[in-house]
Design an enzyme around this catalytic site. Sequence first.
Site, PDB file in Angstrom:
ATOM      1  N   PRO A 157      35.904  44.454  64.528  1.00 17.00           N
ATOM      2  CG  PRO A 157      34.424  43.419  63.046  1.00 17.00           C
ATOM      3  CD  PRO A 157      35.685  44.202  63.097  1.00 17.00           C
ATOM      4  CE1 TYR A 200      31.882  45.971  51.667  1.00 13.94           C
ATOM      5  CE2 TYR A 200      32.071  45.244  53.942  1.00 13.94           C
ATOM      6  CZ  TYR A 200      31.769  44.975  52.619  1.00 13.94           C
ATOM      7  OH  TYR A 200      31.343  43.716  52.252  1.00 13.94           O
ATOM      8  CG  ASP A 201      31.394  49.122  58.484  1.00 15.16           C
ATOM      9  OD1 ASP A 201      32.028  48.455  57.656  1.00 15.16           O
ATOM     10  OD2 ASP A 201      31.679  49.149  59.688  1.00 15.16           O
ATOM     11  CB  THR A 246      34.234  35.212  67.826  1.00 17.91           C
ATOM     12  OG1 THR A 246      33.189  36.193  67.802  1.00 17.91           O
ATOM     13  CG2 THR A 246      34.621  34.876  69.249  1.00 17.91           C
ATOM     14  NE  ARG A 247      36.344  38.990  62.170  1.00 18.74           N
ATOM     15  CZ  ARG A 247      36.529  39.760  63.252  1.00 18.74           C
ATOM     16  NH1 ARG A 247      35.973  39.442  64.391  1.00 18.74           N
ATOM     17  NH2 ARG A 247      37.285  40.843  63.187  1.00 18.74           N
ATOM     18  N   GLY A 263      45.721  41.551  67.429  1.00 21.61           N
ATOM     19  CA  GLY A 263      45.150  41.582  68.784  1.00 21.61           C
ATOM     20  C   GLY A 263      45.528  40.308  69.523  1.00 21.61           C
TER      21      GLY A 263
HETATM   22  N1  LIG Z   1      33.116  37.369  50.701  1.00 18.93           N
HETATM   23  C1  LIG Z   1      32.615  37.709  51.861  1.00 18.93           C
HETATM   24  O1  LIG Z   1      33.010  37.188  52.918  1.00 18.93           O
HETATM   25  C2  LIG Z   1      31.518  38.749  51.925  1.00 18.93           C
HETATM   26  C3  LIG Z   1      30.983  39.036  53.186  1.00 18.93           C
HETATM   27  C4  LIG Z   1      29.996  40.003  53.264  1.00 18.93           C
HETATM   28  C5  LIG Z   1      29.516  40.614  52.126  1.00 18.93           C
HETATM   29  N2  LIG Z   1      30.047  40.301  50.924  1.00 18.93           N
HETATM   30  C6  LIG Z   1      29.526  41.024  49.746  1.00 18.93           C
HETATM   31  O2  LIG Z   1      29.453  40.142  48.643  1.00 18.93           O
HETATM   32  C7  LIG Z   1      29.798  40.825  47.431  1.00 18.93           C
HETATM   33  C8  LIG Z   1      30.909  40.096  46.715  1.00 18.93           C
HETATM   34  O3  LIG Z   1      32.055  40.041  47.554  1.00 18.93           O
HETATM   35  P1  LIG Z   1      33.358  39.225  47.126  1.00 18.93           P
HETATM   36  O4  LIG Z   1      33.950  38.666  48.355  1.00 18.93           O
HETATM   37  O5  LIG Z   1      33.055  38.342  45.980  1.00 18.93           O
HETATM   38  O6  LIG Z   1      34.295  40.439  46.663  1.00 18.93           O
HETATM   39  P2  LIG Z   1      35.160  40.573  45.324  1.00 18.93           P
HETATM   40  O7  LIG Z   1      35.991  41.784  45.519  1.00 18.93           O
HETATM   41  O8  LIG Z   1      35.830  39.295  44.987  1.00 18.93           O
HETATM   42  O9  LIG Z   1      34.050  40.837  44.229  1.00 18.93           O
HETATM   43  C9  LIG Z   1      33.467  42.098  44.008  1.00 18.93           C
HETATM   44  C10 LIG Z   1      33.361  42.312  42.511  1.00 18.93           C
HETATM   45  O10 LIG Z   1      32.758  43.605  42.271  1.00 18.93           O
HETATM   46  C11 LIG Z   1      33.495  44.252  41.239  1.00 18.93           C
HETATM   47  N3  LIG Z   1      33.320  45.698  41.379  1.00 18.93           N
HETATM   48  C12 LIG Z   1      33.710  46.481  42.426  1.00 18.93           C
HETATM   49  N4  LIG Z   1      33.367  47.758  42.184  1.00 18.93           N
HETATM   50  C13 LIG Z   1      32.744  47.777  40.978  1.00 18.93           C
HETATM   51  C14 LIG Z   1      32.165  48.795  40.179  1.00 18.93           C
HETATM   52  N5  LIG Z   1      32.147  50.083  40.571  1.00 18.93           N
HETATM   53  N6  LIG Z   1      31.619  48.466  38.976  1.00 18.93           N
HETATM   54  C15 LIG Z   1      31.627  47.170  38.565  1.00 18.93           C
HETATM   55  N7  LIG Z   1      32.161  46.157  39.277  1.00 18.93           N
HETATM   56  C16 LIG Z   1      32.709  46.467  40.463  1.00 18.93           C
HETATM   57  C17 LIG Z   1      34.934  43.806  41.450  1.00 18.93           C
HETATM   58  O11 LIG Z   1      35.756  43.985  40.312  1.00 18.93           O
HETATM   59  C18 LIG Z   1      34.727  42.337  41.806  1.00 18.93           C
HETATM   60  O12 LIG Z   1      34.702  41.525  40.658  1.00 18.93           O
HETATM   61  C19 LIG Z   1      30.134  42.253  47.836  1.00 18.93           C
HETATM   62  O13 LIG Z   1      28.983  43.063  47.665  1.00 18.93           O
HETATM   63  C20 LIG Z   1      30.468  42.137  49.304  1.00 18.93           C
HETATM   64  O14 LIG Z   1      30.205  43.333  50.001  1.00 18.93           O
HETATM   65  C21 LIG Z   1      31.048  39.392  50.804  1.00 18.93           C
END
Ligand SMILES: NC(=O)c1ccc[n+]([C@@H]2O[C@H](COP(=O)([O-])OP(=O)(O)OC[C@H]3O[C@@H](n4cnc5c(N)ncnc54)[C@H](O)[C@@H]3O)[C@@H](O)[C@H]2O)c1
Length: 314
Positions: A277, A148-149, A213-214, A208
């Site tokens: 983290p 992911y990161d 923190t978050r 932990g």
């Molecule tokens: N929610 C958070 O706290 C948070 C924090 C940091 C970053 N983000 C970013 O925000 C975005 C949305 O996150 P979220 O929490 O809604 O997650 P989520 O899992 O609810 O939504 C992600 C969506 O992407 C779709 N998806 C995944 N892989 C796919 C692919 N190959 N093709 C088509 N669709 C695909 C999933 O089916 C899902 O509907 C992400 O990019 C995530 O990295 C979210």
Amino acid sequence: MEIAVVTGGAGFVGSHLVDRLVAEGWRVWVLDNCSTGSWQNLAHHSSEEVVRLPWDVSEPWPLEQLPSRADVVFHLASPASPVHYRRLAVETLMVNSMGTKHALDASLAWGARFVITSTSEAYGDPQITPQPESYWGHVNPVGPRSCYDESKRFAEALTAEYVRSRKLDARILRLFNCYGPRMQHEDGRVVPNFVWQALHGQPLTIYGDGQQTRSFCYVSDEVEAIWRAAVVDGLAGEVINVGNPEERTIRQFAEAVAAVAGVPLTVEWRPLPPDDPTNRCPDISKARTLLQWEPKVSLTEGLKETFKYFQRDV
Ligand SMILES: NC(=O)c1ccc[n+]([C@@H]2O[C@H](COP(=O)([O-])OP(=O)(O)OC[C@H]3O[C@@H](n4cnc5c(N)ncnc54)[C@H](O)[C@@H]3O)[C@@H](O)[C@H]2O)c1
């Protein structure tokens, strides 16, 4: 009428963004393979408002099924919780690499603005707090979270290069923990975990010592920032943190959840997973200046809305 293409629009944040775009009078195309989301999250929209296209965006895009032009491409598709990105590790690497490339190429072809949701995980286990956008991070490139990161860091690098060498009008948002209705209770993130456990009279699981923190940002605040990042001019190439700067220990957060639930706090302690983290707190000075944005919803208010949503399933 403005047209948006939203990848991952059937997910948690994506579906709230789609709600906002429809409310603003935009027509929306959603590409989603529902690997972690659900079309149910968009069931309240007509097919006139929102065109649903089941598609894995890591594969070449079916341009013949997409609109002939778009104003903004929002690229949100990616598993986001540790439980999902461990289960879908290679898919996560692919969607943030190939999926991002397809989304960038489509934006170029349409002459559309591009907004990508990166993550605070780009900072890894940060050695400074709060984290400003200028901090390069402290990331294990081969650890269990690296699918992911590191793929998000690659997505950022690719986006920055499209701005530099192909003159794309792209913006990178680093989202910090976001919560609210339409999260899945089994996705392993701390907010749905705690809320679900409190509703079922179970002890809250803390990994932990609970001193990590978050910071938690309610989804309507987060969507407001994503919307502003799309409509404000002059932001090509900007990287902007989006999150709530109120930092809490996980222990304090558990206390807040128990207080909203009206139950005494009981805890089940478990060992900290590798590479978890120790702190997370955004410096949102850039969002304040460039987007005139800061979070408005208090943790208590946001948690009450989240409880209401999860209560439907109890
Ligand atoms: N929610 C958070 O706290 C948070 C924090 C940091 C970053 N983000 C970013 O925000 C975005 C949305 O996150 P979220 O929490 O809604 O997650 P989520 O899992 O609810 O939504 C992600 C969506 O992407 C779709 N998806 C995944 N892989 C796919 C692919 N190959 N093709 C088509 N669709 C695909 C999933 O089916 C899902 O509907 C992400 O990019 C995530 O990295 C979210």
